[in-house]
Scaffold this motif. Structure first.
Motif, PDB file in Angstrom:
ATOM      1  N   GLY A  83     -10.362 -12.195   5.360  1.00 39.04           N
ATOM      2  CA  GLY A  83      -9.704 -13.385   4.840  1.00 39.04           C
ATOM      3  C   GLY A  83      -9.472 -13.277   3.340  1.00 39.04           C
ATOM      4  N   ALA A  84      -8.295 -13.696   2.902  1.00 38.63           N
ATOM      5  CA  ALA A  84      -7.937 -13.661   1.484  1.00 38.63           C
ATOM      6  C   ALA A  84      -6.951 -14.787   1.202  1.00 38.63           C
ATOM      7  N   ALA A  85      -6.643 -14.983  -0.071  1.00 39.99           N
ATOM      8  CA  ALA A  85      -5.723 -16.054  -0.435  1.00 39.99           C
ATOM      9  C   ALA A  85      -4.322 -15.820   0.104  1.00 39.99           C
ATOM     10  N   SER A  86      -3.913 -14.550   0.179  1.00 39.09           N
ATOM     11  CA  SER A  86      -2.574 -14.246   0.666  1.00 39.09           C
ATOM     12  C   SER A  86      -2.631 -13.477   1.983  1.00 39.09           C
ATOM     13  N   THR A  87      -1.638 -13.691   2.807  1.00 43.93           N
ATOM     14  CA  THR A  87      -1.536 -12.963   4.072  1.00 43.93           C
ATOM     15  C   THR A  87      -1.368 -11.476   3.812  1.00 43.93           C
ATOM     16  N   ARG A  88      -0.595 -11.134   2.812  1.00 43.97           N
ATOM     17  CA  ARG A  88      -0.345  -9.724   2.478  1.00 43.97           C
ATOM     18  C   ARG A  88      -1.658  -8.979   2.226  1.00 43.97           C
ATOM     19  N   GLU A  89      -2.546  -9.587   1.442  1.00 39.64           N
ATOM     20  CA  GLU A  89      -3.821  -8.919   1.142  1.00 39.64           C
ATOM     21  C   GLU A  89      -4.696  -8.832   2.381  1.00 39.64           C
ATOM     22  N   SER A  90      -4.683  -9.856   3.210  1.00 40.77           N
ATOM     23  CA  SER A  90      -5.463  -9.821   4.447  1.00 40.77           C
ATOM     24  C   SER A  90      -4.990  -8.707   5.371  1.00 40.77           C
ATOM     25  N   VAL A  91      -3.688  -8.539   5.480  1.00 36.79           N
ATOM     26  CA  VAL A  91      -3.137  -7.464   6.316  1.00 36.79           C
ATOM     27  C   VAL A  91      -3.546  -6.102   5.761  1.00 36.79           C
ATOM     28  N   GLU A  92      -3.509  -5.956   4.454  1.00 29.12           N
ATOM     29  CA  GLU A  92      -3.941  -4.706   3.817  1.00 29.12           C
ATOM     30  C   GLU A  92      -5.405  -4.396   4.175  1.00 29.12           C
ATOM     31  N   LEU A  93      -6.254  -5.423   4.104  1.00 30.73           N
ATOM     32  CA  LEU A  93      -7.666  -5.235   4.426  1.00 30.73           C
ATOM     33  C   LEU A  93      -7.870  -4.977   5.913  1.00 30.73           C
TER      34      LEU A  93
END
Length: 307
Positions: A83-93
């Motif tokens: 989980g992260a503030a942005s969807t983009r970062e969550s997908v990266e993780l």
């Protein structure tokens, strides 16, 4: 062991490990992971609230997960919270978690913005579609401000890759309703540590918790008593756990208190990252007394197992 069975039982919410400069320390990460593997827990939940994931960069979160996987990935079930503030970062993780061999991914709704159910659904769906890993919803409305409805849960649970929900709201009724919506093969993992036994008795398949990390033996004791039908004994151990949790919550931050206890247990994790507060010097004596209490209860729990 079936794919679902490996997620049941005691899963420790892994703590962030920093050096004296406040940087992520892979050596300390590995030592903490080994500590829990040696205790006999089912698995680790990496990068969640206890792991201070929201206070770390994506690069730091990757370093933590890599160190955990290298040390105990072949021994324990590893759930990566992405989980992260942005969807983009969550997908990266999410993609990183799959690349290093995590068993599942999990995420809260995006933080700060008050999102509609449609936004949260899209946020989670992007993560789900980005890997082949199973996905576990993380429901913690008291911090995210998002209340997961049974309608949205049912829609998400209809997907094969959505295997469960970690429920950290304080209502065991809600836990039971989520289990009813998901069905018998849908994982429901108890979040509030102080009601682990209550969660199990009303349908939870296990639990994920941060205070497990300072007293895993006590939660393992509750679980073994419950499985053996020794409900009265399980209740007595839950009461002892709750006494400890009450004391942990009396410090400026739960995370600082738990890390101070772990230090006395021989596992150095550093101090929590600001704005989370460490234990002030004036309270060090209370931490020593608390660790003594945990040690005594642990010795009793272990001696009864050996007997």
């Amino acid at each position: 062991m079936s794919d679902i069975e490996k997620f049941k039982g005691i899963i420790v919410a892994f703590y962030a490990c920093y050096n004296e400069e406040g940087d992520v320390d892979p050596v300390r990460v590995r030592k903490l992971a080994r500590h829990y593997a040696d205790k006999g827990v089912r698995g680790l939940y990496v990068g969640g609230s206890s792991g201070e994931g929201m206070l770390q960069t994506a690069a730091e979160r990757k370093v933590v997960l890599e160190a955990v996987m290298e040390e105990v990935g072949s021994e324990l079930t590893i759930i990566a919270h992405i989980g992260a503030a942005s969807t983009r970062e969550s997908v990266e993780l999410a993609r990183h978690a799959e690349a290093v061999g995590a068993d599942a991914i999990s995420a809260v709704p995006a933080i700060y913005y008050r999102l509609s159910p449609a936004s949260v659904e899209r946020h989670w769906q992007e993560m789900i579609d980005s890997t082949s890993l199973p996905f576990i919803i993380y429901h913690i409305p008291q911090t995210t401000g998002f209340n997961l409805s049974t309608d949205l849960l049912a829609k998400m649970a209809a997907q094969d890759k959505v295997i469960g929900v970690k429920i950290s709201s304080e209502s065991t009724y809600e836990l039971q309703q989520f289990k009813a919506v998901g069905g018998p093969d849908f994982l429901v993992l108890n979040g509030p540590d102080e009601q682990y036994l209550a969660g199990r008795s009303i349908g939870a398949d296990g639990g994920i918790g941060g205070t497990y990390g300072v007293m895993p033996e006590l939660f393992l004791k509750v679980e073994s008593c419950y499985r053996e039908g020794k409900v009265e004994e399980a209740r007595e151990w839950q009461f002892r756990i709750n006494e400890i949790i009450k004391n942990l919550l009396s410090f400026p931050s739960l995370y600082g208190a738990c890390k101070a206890v772990l230090k006395l247990q021989g596992v150095e994790c550093g101090e929590p990252r600001l704005p989370l507060l460490p234990v002030p010097p004036a309270d060090k004596g209370r931490i020593v007394l608390l660790q003594k209490q945990i040690h005594e209860y642990t010795e009793e729990a272990m001696s009864s197992v050996k007997a």
